[in-house]
Design a protein around this motif. Structure first.
Motif, PDB file in Angstrom:
ATOM      1  N   THR A 271       0.773  -1.281  -0.070  1.00 52.53           N
ATOM      2  CA  THR A 271       0.172  -0.007   0.039  1.00 52.53           C
ATOM      3  C   THR A 271       0.813   1.306   0.257  1.00 52.53           C
ATOM      4  O   THR A 271       0.536   2.292  -0.635  1.00 52.53           O
ATOM      5  CB  THR A 271      -0.854   0.009   1.146  1.00 52.53           C
ATOM      6  N   LYS A 272       1.918   1.083   0.731  1.00 49.32           N
ATOM      7  CA  LYS A 272       2.980   2.336   0.662  1.00 49.32           C
ATOM      8  C   LYS A 272       3.887   2.542  -0.346  1.00 49.32           C
ATOM      9  O   LYS A 272       3.726   3.790  -0.752  1.00 49.32           O
ATOM     10  CB  LYS A 272       3.766   2.521   1.919  1.00 49.32           C
ATOM     11  N   GLU A 273       4.352   1.676  -0.825  1.00 50.43           N
ATOM     12  CA  GLU A 273       5.443   1.709  -1.952  1.00 50.43           C
ATOM     13  C   GLU A 273       5.155   1.401  -3.259  1.00 50.43           C
ATOM     14  O   GLU A 273       5.561   1.625  -4.389  1.00 50.43           O
ATOM     15  CB  GLU A 273       6.839   1.159  -1.580  1.00 50.43           C
ATOM     16  N   ARG A 274       3.798   0.577  -3.169  1.00 48.79           N
ATOM     17  CA  ARG A 274       3.356   0.133  -4.388  1.00 48.79           C
ATOM     18  C   ARG A 274       1.913   0.659  -5.017  1.00 48.79           C
ATOM     19  O   ARG A 274       1.265   0.512  -5.871  1.00 48.79           O
ATOM     20  CB  ARG A 274       3.293  -1.526  -4.470  1.00 48.79           C
ATOM     21  N   HIS A 275       1.716   1.760  -3.683  1.00 50.09           N
ATOM     22  CA  HIS A 275       0.297   2.640  -3.946  1.00 50.09           C
ATOM     23  C   HIS A 275      -0.986   2.077  -4.310  1.00 50.09           C
ATOM     24  O   HIS A 275      -1.565   2.345  -4.875  1.00 50.09           O
ATOM     25  CB  HIS A 275       0.820   3.540  -5.023  1.00 50.09           C
ATOM     26  N   LEU A 276      -0.842   0.639  -3.624  1.00 51.42           N
ATOM     27  CA  LEU A 276      -2.207  -0.175  -3.774  1.00 51.42           C
ATOM     28  C   LEU A 276      -3.114   0.057  -2.675  1.00 51.42           C
ATOM     29  O   LEU A 276      -2.803   0.454  -1.547  1.00 51.42           O
ATOM     30  CB  LEU A 276      -1.974  -1.726  -3.687  1.00 51.42           C
ATOM     31  N   VAL A 279      -8.243  -2.698  -0.235  1.00 52.41           N
ATOM     32  CA  VAL A 279      -8.793  -3.655  -1.018  1.00 52.41           C
ATOM     33  C   VAL A 279      -8.157  -4.324  -2.242  1.00 52.41           C
ATOM     34  O   VAL A 279      -8.096  -5.290  -2.532  1.00 52.41           O
ATOM     35  CB  VAL A 279     -10.245  -3.019  -1.261  1.00 52.41           C
ATOM     36  N   GLY A 280      -7.519  -3.341  -3.121  1.00 54.19           N
ATOM     37  CA  GLY A 280      -6.889  -3.695  -4.139  1.00 54.19           C
ATOM     38  C   GLY A 280      -5.577  -4.575  -3.971  1.00 54.19           C
ATOM     39  O   GLY A 280      -5.223  -5.279  -4.580  1.00 54.19           O
ATOM     40  N   SER A 281      -4.817  -4.505  -2.643  1.00 59.35           N
ATOM     41  CA  SER A 281      -3.963  -5.346  -2.067  1.00 59.35           C
ATOM     42  C   SER A 281      -4.202  -6.740  -2.052  1.00 59.35           C
ATOM     43  O   SER A 281      -3.698  -7.613  -1.762  1.00 59.35           O
ATOM     44  CB  SER A 281      -3.003  -4.738  -1.006  1.00 59.35           C
ATOM     45  N   THR A 282      -5.733  -6.884  -1.897  1.00 55.38           N
ATOM     46  CA  THR A 282      -6.279  -8.328  -1.460  1.00 55.38           C
ATOM     47  C   THR A 282      -5.699  -9.290  -2.350  1.00 55.38           C
ATOM     48  O   THR A 282      -5.367 -10.633  -1.957  1.00 55.38           O
ATOM     49  CB  THR A 282      -7.631  -8.309  -1.285  1.00 55.38           C
ATOM     50  N   GLY A 283      -5.639  -9.075  -3.792  1.00 54.64           N
ATOM     51  CA  GLY A 283      -5.187 -10.151  -4.743  1.00 54.64           C
ATOM     52  C   GLY A 283      -3.836 -10.470  -4.763  1.00 54.64           C
ATOM     53  O   GLY A 283      -3.415 -11.611  -4.760  1.00 54.64           O
ATOM     54  N   TYR A 284      -2.958  -9.631  -4.111  1.00 56.16           N
ATOM     55  CA  TYR A 284      -1.615  -9.873  -4.151  1.00 56.16           C
ATOM     56  C   TYR A 284      -1.487 -10.525  -2.805  1.00 56.16           C
ATOM     57  O   TYR A 284      -0.537 -11.502  -2.857  1.00 56.16           O
ATOM     58  CB  TYR A 284      -0.856  -8.388  -4.015  1.00 56.16           C
ATOM     59  N   LEU A 285      -2.080 -10.239  -1.731  1.00 59.46           N
ATOM     60  CA  LEU A 285      -1.812 -11.148  -0.635  1.00 59.46           C
ATOM     61  C   LEU A 285      -2.314 -12.451  -0.735  1.00 59.46           C
ATOM     62  O   LEU A 285      -1.963 -13.605  -0.374  1.00 59.46           O
ATOM     63  CB  LEU A 285      -2.603 -10.414   0.540  1.00 59.46           C
ATOM     64  N   SER A 286      -3.453 -12.896  -1.663  1.00 60.21           N
ATOM     65  CA  SER A 286      -4.184 -14.116  -1.900  1.00 60.21           C
ATOM     66  C   SER A 286      -2.984 -14.862  -2.718  1.00 60.21           C
ATOM     67  O   SER A 286      -2.983 -16.252  -2.225  1.00 60.21           O
ATOM     68  CB  SER A 286      -5.230 -13.707  -2.828  1.00 60.21           C
ATOM     69  N   THR A 287      -2.248 -14.305  -3.384  1.00 55.26           N
ATOM     70  CA  THR A 287      -1.332 -15.223  -4.355  1.00 55.26           C
ATOM     71  C   THR A 287      -0.055 -15.410  -3.441  1.00 55.26           C
ATOM     72  O   THR A 287       0.456 -16.691  -3.211  1.00 55.26           O
ATOM     73  CB  THR A 287      -0.738 -14.112  -5.476  1.00 55.26           C
ATOM     74  N   LEU A 288       0.329 -14.610  -2.345  1.00 53.12           N
ATOM     75  CA  LEU A 288       1.118 -14.979  -1.385  1.00 53.12           C
ATOM     76  C   LEU A 288       0.738 -16.134  -0.473  1.00 53.12           C
ATOM     77  O   LEU A 288       1.427 -17.027  -0.114  1.00 53.12           O
ATOM     78  CB  LEU A 288       1.496 -13.602  -0.503  1.00 53.12           C
ATOM     79  N   PRO A 330      13.259  -3.472 -10.024  1.00 54.16           N
ATOM     80  CA  PRO A 330      12.242  -2.655 -10.319  1.00 54.16           C
ATOM     81  C   PRO A 330      11.026  -3.030 -11.306  1.00 54.16           C
ATOM     82  O   PRO A 330      11.025  -3.162 -12.477  1.00 54.16           O
ATOM     83  CB  PRO A 330      12.837  -1.479 -11.129  1.00 54.16           C
ATOM     84  N   LEU A 331      10.386  -4.061 -10.555  1.00 54.94           N
ATOM     85  CA  LEU A 331       9.233  -5.067 -11.124  1.00 54.94           C
ATOM     86  C   LEU A 331       7.962  -4.302 -11.389  1.00 54.94           C
ATOM     87  O   LEU A 331       7.599  -3.553 -10.549  1.00 54.94           O
ATOM     88  CB  LEU A 331       9.058  -6.299 -10.362  1.00 54.94           C
ATOM     89  N   THR A 332       7.187  -4.413 -12.511  1.00 49.98           N
ATOM     90  CA  THR A 332       5.862  -3.962 -12.455  1.00 49.98           C
ATOM     91  C   THR A 332       4.929  -4.827 -11.547  1.00 49.98           C
ATOM     92  O   THR A 332       5.207  -5.999 -10.973  1.00 49.98           O
ATOM     93  CB  THR A 332       5.292  -4.441 -13.866  1.00 49.98           C
ATOM     94  N   ASN A 333       3.986  -4.259 -11.268  1.00 58.29           N
ATOM     95  CA  ASN A 333       3.065  -4.665 -10.103  1.00 58.29           C
ATOM     96  C   ASN A 333       2.509  -6.288 -10.460  1.00 58.29           C
ATOM     97  O   ASN A 333       2.231  -7.066  -9.775  1.00 58.29           O
ATOM     98  CB  ASN A 333       1.947  -3.928 -10.012  1.00 58.29           C
ATOM     99  N   GLU A 334       2.393  -6.318 -12.058  1.00 56.14           N
ATOM    100  CA  GLU A 334       1.968  -7.919 -12.277  1.00 56.14           C
ATOM    101  C   GLU A 334       3.053  -8.691 -12.098  1.00 56.14           C
ATOM    102  O   GLU A 334       2.366  -9.838 -11.572  1.00 56.14           O
ATOM    103  CB  GLU A 334       1.665  -7.508 -14.054  1.00 56.14           C
ATOM    104  N   VAL A 335       4.201  -8.599 -12.379  1.00 56.82           N
ATOM    105  CA  VAL A 335       5.367  -9.492 -12.045  1.00 56.82           C
ATOM    106  C   VAL A 335       5.287  -9.544 -10.437  1.00 56.82           C
ATOM    107  O   VAL A 335       5.617 -10.957 -10.242  1.00 56.82           O
ATOM    108  CB  VAL A 335       6.550  -8.831 -12.685  1.00 56.82           C
TER     109      VAL A 335
END
Length: 431
Positions: A271-276, A279-288, A330-335
């Motif tokens: 949320t702080k450095e990737r600016h999600l 709620v938007g970070s939920t998908g990233y955490l789900s993959t984790l 320096p990866l994209t959010n998708e990667v």
């Protein structure tokens, strides 16, 4: 079939069927009830702990708390859990594994409710500290209970599969966050998160009715009562067992310090450095979390397939590599979303071997005390990592702070695991 190691005179069971679910197919009814009770307890334990990292951003904004102080609340919880784990393990050696498990679950459930009604950050800090006592004690009692209830040829897979419940609990916490923060304002939603954290108390009713004390533990306590030779709290620091206690404590420090440095701050990193958004970070955490769950199951299988030490050595190297990729390139959010899977896989999977490994390192009379101390000493020192990452992030990026402490921790994990003996298949006795 069992064999005896001629060098160490240790009886070992031959592991003939190494498939992941072989242990479950061969379980009797009491073993299955114990398995599900411990798995559910660990899942709800994981949910309860992960609630705070998920609401930490809201706490920071609501009460104007700096990142270092916010991380301190996580550190205090883990430090208290270190004390609770040692005392809980010692208590389980004296009054039984099952009774101690019930007491500790009720304890941390009650104080999760207290967290929901605090009025300032100082009160929350105290409530989280007291909650941590039960949180640590629950792991100690549950891990020993599982380690003794399962036959040696299946112990790694069974205890490791229970460990996968942590990812389930983490997933429940993230799902609760997504639902509550979508339906309620943030200043209210975080309180309801802690209310949900009190649900483990309901599990006690099932444990009281369905789970019995392992025969080996009951026999050991009966012998102690008859002879009057009960273990002392400090006995794990004496004689030849001292070396085991020191190395196992360092190993636990490395494996948990790395885990907490990563998982505690990843939600804030997104949320702080990737600016999600939350709620938007939920998908990233789900993959984790999915990677974490698969890692636990894979680690459980490998613990009996290749041994505990090889599991630790392989996964510590993998965790270091993925953490550096996740935080330093320096990866994209998708990667980054894709990398969440191997990050969760390597940063969690080795835990599947830890419970069985510590169970096998100690004699029955000291198992609760030894296992409870080593794991929770590691948890206590590892508890400094959320605070240190938060403090260091004031002078560098959060990504750099996470990477620095995680790599140091995983290196320590590798070295200590390398110095300890392999225990796969070790037969336990009422000694």
């Amino acid at each position: 079939m069992t064999t005896v190691d001629p060098n160490q005179r240790i009886e070992r069971a031959e592991i003939e069927d190494t498939s992941l679910l072989a242990f479950y197919r061969d379980m009797n009814a009491p073993e299955r009830r114990t398995f599900w009770a411990c798995a559910a307890g660990w899942a709800l334990d994981g949910m309860d702990f992960m609630i705070y990292p998920l609401v930490i951003g809201t706490i920071i904004a609501l009460w104007k708390v700096d990142a270092g102080s916010a991380g301190l609340a996580g550190t205090v919880t883990l430090l208290a859990s270190a004390i609770g784990g040692w005392l809980g393990g010692y208590l389980s050696d004296h009054i039984g594994r099952v009774r101690t498990l019930q007491i500790t679950i009720i304890w941390f459930s009650l104080f999760s409710l207290v967290c929901a009604v605090v009025q300032n950050f100082e009160q929350l800090l105290i409530a989280r500290a007291v909650l941590g006592l039960g949180f640590g004690g629950e792991w100690a009692a549950g891990a020993v209970l599982m380690g003794e209830a399962i036959r040696p040829q299946y112990r790694g897979r069974a205890v490791g599969s229970v460990q996968s419940g942590w990812a389930v609990g983490w997933g429940l916490a993230v799902l609760s966050q997504a639902i509550l923060f979508s339906a309620l304002p943030a200043e209210t939603a975080w309180r309801w998160m802690f209310v949900i954290g009190a649900l483990p108390a309901l599990l006690v009713f099932y444990i009281r009715r369905s789970v019995t004390e392992p025969e080996i533990a009951a026999e050991a306590r009966a012998k102690q009562a008859a002879s009057g030779n009960r273990p002392a709290l400090w006995e794990i620091f004496s004689g030849p067992i001292l070396k085991t206690t020191i190395l196992a404590s360092l190993m636990a420090t490395g494996c948990q310090g790395g885990y907490y440095a990563v998982t505690f701050w990843v939600p804030q990193f997104l949320t702080k450095e990737r600016h999600l958004s939350i709620v938007g970070s939920t998908g990233y955490l789900s993959t984790l979390i999915i990677g974490s769950f698969i890692g636990y199951l894979t680690g459980a299988w490998l613990a009996d397939r290749i041994g505990r030490r090889n599991l630790f050595l392989t996964f510590s190297i993998g965790a270091m590599a993925v953490v550096l990729l996740y935080t330093q390139l320096p990866l994209t959010n998708e990667v980054l979303w894709v990398l969440g899977f191997p990050l969760g896989f390597f940063a969690s999977g080795y835990f599947s071997g830890v419970g069985a490994f510590l169970t096998e390192l100690y004699p029955t009379r000291l198992r609760g005390s030894g296992q409870g101390f080593c794991y929770n000493f590691g948890r206590g020192i590892g508890a400094l990592f959320p605070f240190l990452v938060g403090a260091l992030s004031a002078t560098t990026s959060l990504a750099n702070a996470i990477a620095m402490f995680a790599v140091v921790a995983y290196a320590l994990f590798f070295i200590a695991a390398f110095a300890l003996p392999e225990t796969r298949g070790r037969v336990l006795h009422a000694d």
